[in-house]
Enzyme design. Structure first.
Site, short mmCIF file in Angstrom:
data_model
loop_
_atom_site.label_atom_id
_atom_site.label_comp_id
_atom_site.label_asym_id
_atom_site.label_seq_id
_atom_site.Cartn_x
_atom_site.Cartn_y
_atom_site.Cartn_z
N GLY A 233 0.77 -1.25 0.00
CA GLY A 233 0.00 0.00 0.00
C GLY A 233 0.79 1.29 0.00
O GLY A 233 0.20 2.37 -0.06
N GLY A 270 3.90 -3.59 -3.78
CA GLY A 270 3.84 -3.80 -5.21
C GLY A 270 4.15 -2.49 -5.92
O GLY A 270 5.23 -2.28 -6.48
N CYS A 338 -14.10 3.42 -27.84
CA CYS A 338 -15.48 3.92 -27.81
C CYS A 338 -16.08 3.85 -26.41
O CYS A 338 -17.02 3.08 -26.16
CB CYS A 338 -16.33 3.14 -28.79
SG CYS A 338 -15.58 3.13 -30.41
N TYR A 367 0.20 -1.94 -11.99
CA TYR A 367 -1.19 -2.00 -12.41
C TYR A 367 -1.38 -1.33 -13.77
O TYR A 367 -2.40 -0.72 -14.05
CB TYR A 367 -2.11 -1.38 -11.34
CG TYR A 367 -1.82 -1.95 -9.97
CD1 TYR A 367 -2.23 -3.24 -9.66
CD2 TYR A 367 -1.08 -1.24 -9.02
CE1 TYR A 367 -1.93 -3.80 -8.43
CE2 TYR A 367 -0.77 -1.80 -7.79
CZ TYR A 367 -1.20 -3.07 -7.50
OH TYR A 367 -0.89 -3.63 -6.28
C1 LIG Z 1 -2.56 -5.63 -3.90
C2 LIG Z 1 -2.00 -6.16 -2.64
C3 LIG Z 1 -0.74 -5.75 -2.20
C4 LIG Z 1 0.09 -4.72 -2.92
O1 LIG Z 1 -0.39 -3.42 -2.78
P1 LIG Z 1 0.46 -2.16 -3.28
O2 LIG Z 1 -0.41 -1.00 -3.02
O3 LIG Z 1 0.73 -2.36 -4.73
O4 LIG Z 1 1.73 -2.12 -2.49
C5 LIG Z 1 -0.25 -6.33 -1.05
N1 LIG Z 1 -0.96 -7.24 -0.35
C6 LIG Z 1 -2.17 -7.65 -0.74
C7 LIG Z 1 -2.90 -8.66 0.07
C8 LIG Z 1 -2.74 -7.12 -1.89
O5 LIG Z 1 -3.96 -7.51 -2.27
#
Ligand SMILES: *Cc1c(COP(=O)(O)O)cnc(C)c1O
Length: 404
Positions: A233, A270, A338, A367
């Site tokens: 996150g 991520g 479209c 993403y």
């Molecule tokens: C999507 C997700 C992440 C990664 O989140 P980021 O915001 O990209 O760091 C980590 N843990 C879980 C369980 C997720 O679903």
């Protein structure tokens, strides 16, 4: 990524040359940036020494996963496909955690066969399912339970996951119930409490609240968790105005938490690892006059980069050739699909553009391609990696003939 003599470059490579050679749209990654991001997390959280499990869904490109593996990261996966890819990239199963609310029988069975570090369960039904499969295989399976801490991540509502109305994790009452079920089980070994409250979080405060909730529930459960998985996150600077998560403040909160709790921290970042590592290079097809602004119609669209259409997310769009002309225009950058949501942004005072100009949509490493689709029978763009000033093709452009 910097301008040299008004030309956008990565590692001294002129990006317009890449655009001409590989055609547009094309995803272009910088390995240097990925490494820098990993190092940045490692440095800021050095005292905590977390196990960093890269969230594969942010970008599951095998070439990228291999580079991430070389930096000793583990993986957080949310499907058997991601698990297979992480293993194929050489990531040790002992560094892989499996998250997600709807793991199927086959997915759980596969994960158990591969002896991964943890299956983080998100419901009572899932715990019972894992137990059933473990028993059948005469194995003891290490599991975590995902808590829904009911904490507002203060991010886009579409990417918030830790509030009580969200489908993720279990509430406090069920969490405590599940702890008791797993404690009594002969086939399950409770190792982890996991949380993940959302994505693109820019302040440490939601994390602080989350840690308080976790601290409280550990006390209530009266159980020694070997791992606390804090999820991912961590927000990045999409606006290029220094508004990213302050790692230092977050690490201070975790250190406070660890004073009362002796456990290994797991991170599942991520976006913060790959987000700012890529641009999507695109070409202006047409410019057409609109009511108060002109529409710049790009050859990249919502099928290539869905975040703006899906979440209303904003990505900076910059020209590959900077021109310091006086005349400025108001533009809306749109794709050719479209759908009215196939629009990237509206910008005032932009340098005057021409048809066939190249542009870069910034910070699309996370993403981006992982959400790409073939909507409107549009082939997915190629992905190239810039590695030590050299170009490596990670994925070729899909062929239209394969889609027909
Ligand atoms: C999507 C997700 C992440 C990664 O989140 P980021 O915001 O990209 O760091 C980590 N843990 C879980 C369980 C997720 O679903």
């Amino acid at each position: 990524m910097i301008y040299r003599k008004n030309k956008l470059t990565i590692d001294h490579l002129d990006i317009s040359k890449i655009a001409r050679k590989y055609k547009t749209p094309v995803y272009c990654y910088s390995l240097r940036k990925i490494k820098e991001n990993i190092q940045n997390i490692k440095t800021h959280f050095k005292n905590i020494n977390p196990l960093i499990c890269y969230a594969v869904k942010a970008n599951p490109n095998l070439g990228i996963l291999r580079e991430i593996k070389k930096n000793n990261l583990g993986a957080d996966v949310v499907s058997v496909g991601e698990l297979m890819k992480a293993l194929k990239a050489g990531i040790s199963p002992k560094k892989i955690v499996f998250s997600g609310v709807g793991k199927t029988f086959e997915e759980i069975e596969y994960a158990i066969n591969k002896n991964i570090l943890l299956i983080n369960a998100e419901s009572k039904s899932e715990i019972l399912q894992i137990e059933k499969i473990a028993k059948k295989k005469k194995k003891i399976v290490d599991v975590g339970i995902r808590l829904n801490p009911n904490t507002d991540a203060k991010t886009l509502s579409q990417i918030s996951t830790g509030k009580k109305e969200n489908k993720f994790g279990v509430n406090q009452k069920i969490f405590l119930q599940l702890v008791n079920i797993v404690k009594k089980s002969q086939s399950l070994n409770l190792k982890c409490l996991s949380v993940h409250i959302g994505s693109q979080i820019l302040s440490y405060k939601p994390y602080q609240k989350m840690l308080n909730v976790v601290n409280k529930i550990i006390k209530l459960s009266n159980y020694n968790f070997e791992y606390i998985d804090l999820g991912g996150g961590m927000g990045i600077d999409y606006n290029h105005d220094q508004s990213k998560l302050d790692f230092y403040k977050y690490s201070k909160e975790i250190k406070k938490f660890l004073k009362n709790n002796h456990c290994k921290i797991i991170f599942e970042p991520g976006r913060s690892i790959v987000g700012n590592s890529a641009i999507l290079i695109t070409k202006v097809i047409y410019i057409k006059e609109g009511f108060k602004k002109d529409f710049v119609i790009l050859d990249a669209a919502m099928n290539d980069l869905m975040r703006p259409a899906l979440y209303g997310a904003k990505h900076m769009i910059i020209p590959l050739s900077k021109i310091n002309r006086k005349s400025k225009k108001s533009y809306e950058f749109v794709g050719p699909i479209c759908e009215s949501t196939d629009t990237f942004s509206i910008v005032k005072n932009y340098q005057k553009l021409n048809e066939k100009d190249f542009l870069a949509i910034c910070d699309v490493g996370a993403y981006g391609v992982s959400l790409a689709s073939n909507y409107n029978i549009r082939p997915k763009p190629p992905e190239i990696l810039i590695k030590n000033s050299k170009i490596q093709v990670l994925n070729k452009r899909q062929k239209i003939s394969d889609l027909i």
